[in-house]
Design a protein around this motif. Sequence first.
Motif, PDB file in Angstrom:
ATOM      1  N   PRO A 258      27.497  58.116  -6.565  1.00  0.00           N
ATOM      2  CA  PRO A 258      26.999  59.388  -6.039  1.00  0.00           C
ATOM      3  C   PRO A 258      25.508  59.615  -6.257  1.00  0.00           C
ATOM      4  O   PRO A 258      24.837  60.196  -5.390  1.00  0.00           O
ATOM      5  CB  PRO A 258      27.824  60.427  -6.806  1.00  0.00           C
ATOM      6  CG  PRO A 258      29.098  59.717  -7.123  1.00  0.00           C
ATOM      7  CD  PRO A 258      28.690  58.304  -7.416  1.00  0.00           C
ATOM      8  N   GLY A 278      33.828  62.313  -4.152  1.00  0.00           N
ATOM      9  CA  GLY A 278      34.769  61.598  -3.307  1.00  0.00           C
ATOM     10  C   GLY A 278      36.068  62.367  -3.222  1.00  0.00           C
ATOM     11  O   GLY A 278      36.567  62.883  -4.229  1.00  0.00           O
ATOM     12  N   VAL A 288      33.207  60.240   1.298  1.00  0.00           N
ATOM     13  CA  VAL A 288      32.063  60.893   0.653  1.00  0.00           C
ATOM     14  C   VAL A 288      31.862  62.303   1.200  1.00  0.00           C
ATOM     15  O   VAL A 288      31.833  62.506   2.422  1.00  0.00           O
ATOM     16  CB  VAL A 288      30.780  60.063   0.870  1.00  0.00           C
ATOM     17  CG1 VAL A 288      29.567  60.775   0.260  1.00  0.00           C
ATOM     18  CG2 VAL A 288      30.946  58.669   0.274  1.00  0.00           C
ATOM     19  N   LYS A 317      28.109  54.658   2.928  1.00  0.00           N
ATOM     20  CA  LYS A 317      27.687  55.602   1.896  1.00  0.00           C
ATOM     21  C   LYS A 317      27.380  56.995   2.467  1.00  0.00           C
ATOM     22  O   LYS A 317      27.220  57.956   1.708  1.00  0.00           O
ATOM     23  CB  LYS A 317      26.453  55.084   1.169  1.00  0.00           C
ATOM     24  CG  LYS A 317      26.648  53.773   0.423  1.00  0.00           C
ATOM     25  CD  LYS A 317      25.359  53.301  -0.217  1.00  0.00           C
ATOM     26  CE  LYS A 317      25.543  51.963  -0.913  1.00  0.00           C
ATOM     27  NZ  LYS A 317      24.276  51.456  -1.492  1.00  0.00           N
TER      28      LYS A 317
END
Length: 350
Positions: A258, A278, A288, A317
């Motif tokens: 993160p 998450g 995410v 991501k």
Amino acid sequence: GPDDLAAILYTSGTTGRSKGAMLTHRALASNAQTLKDSWHFSADDVLIHALPIFHTHGLFVATNITLLAGSSCIFMSKFDADDILGYMPDATVLMGVPTFYVRLLETEGLRKASVNMRLFVSGSAPLLAETHDRWRDVTGHAILERYGMTETNMNTSNPYDGDRRAGMVGFPLPGVEVIVTDPATGAPLPQGEIGVLEVRGPNVFAGYWKMPDKTAEELRDNGFFITGDLGRIDADGYVHIVGRGKDLIISGGYNIYPKEIELVIDDLPGVVESAVIGLPHKDFGEAVVAVIVAQNGVEISAQDISNSIKDNLARFKQPKRIEFVQALPRNAMGKVQKNVLRDAYDGVFQ
């Protein structure tokens, strides 16, 4: 004696049930002596103490260093930016959390009030690089970030004489060892790789009160304590904290840290800060989610954020959902409570 129990201090409980860390006289005394020397405390110092005393820094670090150095302490009942500003001309050191420095930067007269100060220490939560840079611009001082926890007191510190780098927690303190290990095997990892931080030294606690199974789980036979923090050590030896092990996101088989995403989002115009979590997702296992605090009066949308970060982060991501809040939930020490955020947004992908 040195190995006798001096205190039981309870963990903050941000990732689970609070645990009673058994701290010995040796652990407390050795850490205080090391920090007194590392941070150059003397009888001439006057510390502004505005930290809560149910936490290791306020209860043990601040008070024990003061006692060992024979220095003086202005003991405040709570944090008040204006009061601290008033005390600064007669003080030399302030120990705080990032929120202290953010609030102090909003006050008038900070530059003049801080002239006689020699050291500003921050910890307990990550200090944003923006805050670090603004503080140096206004006061001429670089905030010294350190890394510690209930079970160990302080483990690392940026140098007193040397480069205090924003976003890093410096080097292991004298007598303290810090290694990075594979979360699955416990094997040491090569320099630069991200893994679990483990700490060994005279500062490490003796175990958890009446929790032998938990003690055996987190305290190795060789003396290393498995902190649960994810981090890496760079080529210059600086320790970087990238998050808690329980905050690691595994999405589509990929490990996502993160902190990497938060740094990209926090750097965007109009963003005050962010927290990345998450959440369960039927296709990816976890997905995410970014929770963002925007600057007052700034109009910014989820699409604006997505467009701004898409070239700086790998596709896996990038947040699949972006939420905006007035403020992030924090505990008394200023740590973001990601467990609260996970509960609040649980089920958004169902």
